[in-house]
Design an enzyme around this catalytic site. Structure first.
Site, mmCIF file in Angstrom:
data_model
loop_
_atom_site.group_PDB
_atom_site.id
_atom_site.type_symbol
_atom_site.label_atom_id
_atom_site.label_comp_id
_atom_site.label_asym_id
_atom_site.label_seq_id
_atom_site.Cartn_x
_atom_site.Cartn_y
_atom_site.Cartn_z
ATOM 1 N N HIS A 154 34.415 42.495 32.263
ATOM 2 C CA HIS A 154 35.500 43.469 32.232
ATOM 3 C C HIS A 154 34.795 44.792 32.510
ATOM 4 C CE1 HIS A 154 39.374 45.279 30.909
ATOM 5 N NE2 HIS A 154 38.577 46.323 30.916
ATOM 6 N N ASP A 197 45.054 37.463 35.885
ATOM 7 C CA ASP A 197 44.929 38.188 34.614
ATOM 8 C C ASP A 197 46.218 38.028 33.800
ATOM 9 O OD1 ASP A 197 43.847 39.632 32.579
ATOM 10 O OD2 ASP A 197 43.687 41.527 33.662
ATOM 11 N N HIS A 208 52.350 39.129 26.191
ATOM 12 C CA HIS A 208 52.557 39.799 24.906
ATOM 13 C C HIS A 208 54.047 39.737 24.609
ATOM 14 C CE1 HIS A 208 48.510 41.479 24.885
ATOM 15 N NE2 HIS A 208 48.687 41.917 26.116
#
Ligand code: DOR
Ligand code: ZN
EC number: 3.5.2.3
Length: 455
Positions: A183, A313, A317
């Protein structure tokens, strides 16, 4: 000879080219023939692909499946259900779960959960922190696909190792023959601006983007390339979001460093204007960049080849965490990430329709290269005889709009691609000879998916 399955009447596309009126024959989950429809053997089940396009199964090496521990967001079953519906036959899970995947027992737990419920094949990364450098060989023996370091703070708050520890990690990982991905955001830069913006009351969604500037990404890429040049490690840049970072990757390749890179549908599709249009729904780390950086990402990354792979990615949520009820509210109260497994193929096919790259180039970056980069090729990412019969059948001409993200198969479906219109969609998904998605429905069994074994 009668085989288990024949898919016929399609255009078969691989990075090497395309064959019209062709198909694939499968026996015991492996490919036994690829060729003209009228030359394929008899089969128990014959699928007529109606002139659509058949490609080696899409390999998405960057998803956040959230299990173990964060199943309220997503789990192996729901993530791989979305993968099947999206035309993705292999996924690789990120290690920022709870517990984090930093030791063999946690990796085994993640594999066990995947074996119990996945619809498609899978693998996992392990995270490297200050605490677990000595566990790298044991993680390797447990079967890990590769390693990840979080250089800057992001969802999960996994702390970065020091530069010295990263050098040592590279040396140890080089010994295993595996690859270390990053990352890549310089933590000191993004922490500095995050604090400054918060103190100044800069609370809009666009401020989140500007608090994580391109230089943080570019510098992290350049520093890791320098470290890899020194250590001889194989490295990978996850989610390259800017043209400047893609130029840094190109510079590393020119230097002879074994650096590979991926980008995602959202960095190629949107500009940072999406933060003003859709607000925190589009909040992600690294952020979506301005038009100039996106143009440079297309030029350096796609046209000139610095980017090896496409991945999502995929980061689910809950709507509450994403603050969908108030998308332009205080960005510091919202969370980063959104789903992508069911829109990645349509996005890429739309780019093909626009003439931005060919079907062959799409397949190379979305199937063959990811499998090669992470050591799963040719078992995954190819249509070679004797390899896993994974394929994705797409209709490149189908126009449609994602009217309602709730139609998607994830547990939580918030995505800035809601409302976008595509040309191209997934028609069917086949994993090791079993049809797992067709006619708009996930038809495979939970638990059919299995771990991809790597050396
Ligand atoms: O936006 C992001 N979401 N970036 C990351 O680095 C992690 C991811 C997540 O886990 O939600
Ligand atoms: Zn991620």
């Amino acid at each position: 000879m009668t085989v288990d399955l024949v898919v016929r009447n399609c255009t078969v596309v691989t990075p090497a080219g395309r064959t019209p009126d062709a198909g694939v024959a499968v026996e015991n989950g492996t490919i036994v023939a690829v060729g003209r429809s009228d030359r394929l053997p008899e089969a128990e089940r014959v699928v007529d692909a109606d002139g659509n396009v058949l490609v080696p199964g899409i390999v998405d090496c960057h998803i956040h499946n959230r299990e173990p521990g964060l199943e309220y967001k997503e789990d192996w079953e729901s993530a791989t259900r979305a993968a099947a519906a999206g035309g993705v036959t292999t996924v690789v899970g990120m290690p920022n779960t709870d517990p984090v995947i930093d030791r063999p027992e946690h990796l085994e737990l993640k594999y066990e959960r995947g074996e119990a419920s996945a619809h498609v094949d899978f693998q996992s990364y392990a995270v490297v922190t200050s605490e677990n450098l000595d566990l790298i060989p044991a993680l390797d023996e447990t079967g890990v696909l590769g390693y990840k370091v979080f250089l800057g703070s992001t969802v999960g708050d996994v702390p970065p190792p020091s530069d010295g520890e990263i050098l040592e990690a590279m040396e140890r990982i080089r010994e295993t023959g595996k690859r270390l991905g990053f990352h890549e955001e310089n933590g000191e830069i993004i922490d500095h601006y995050t604090e400054q913006f918060q103190a100044a009351g800069k609370n809009d969604p666009i401020h989140h983007s500007h608090s994580r500037p391109v230089i943080a990404e570019q510098e992290a890429v350049e520093r890791m390339i320098t470290f890899a040049d020194e250590t001889g490690a194989k490295i990978h840049m996850f989610h390259v979001s800017s043209g400047s970072a893609a130029e840094a990757v190109a510079g590393g390749k020119d230097r002879g460093v074994d650096v590979t890179a991926e980008t995602t549908p959202h960095y190629l599709w949107f500009t940072e204007d999406v933060m003003r249009e859709k607000g925190n729904v589009a909040r992600i780390q690294p952020p979506i960049r301005d038009a100039e950086e996106r143009a440079k990402l297309w030029e350096t990354g796609i046209e000139n080849g610095a980017i090896d792979c496409f991945a999502t990615d995929h980061a689910p949520h809950t709507p509450e965490e994403k603050k969908v009820d108030d998308p332009f509210g205080n960005t510091w109260d919202a969370i980063s990430g959104f789903v992508g497994l069911e829109t990645e193929v349509p996005v890429m096919l739309t780019f093909v329709d626009q003439g931005r790259f060919t079907l062959e180039e799409w397949v190379r970056r979305h199937s063959t290269r990811p499998a090669q980069v992470w050591g799963m090729y040719p078992q995954k990412g190819s249509l070679q005889v004797g390899t896993d019969a994974d394929f994705t059948i797409v209709d490149p001409g189908a126009e449609w709009t994602l009217e309602n993200a709730e139609e998607l198969h994830s547990k939580n479906c918030v995505t800035p691609f809601e409302g976008e219109t595509f040309t191209g969609k997934t028609v069917a998904t086949v994993v090791r000879g079993e049809v797992v998605y067709e006619d708009g429905a996930v038809v495979g069994e939970s638990g059919y998916g299995t771990r991809v074994d790597v050396e």
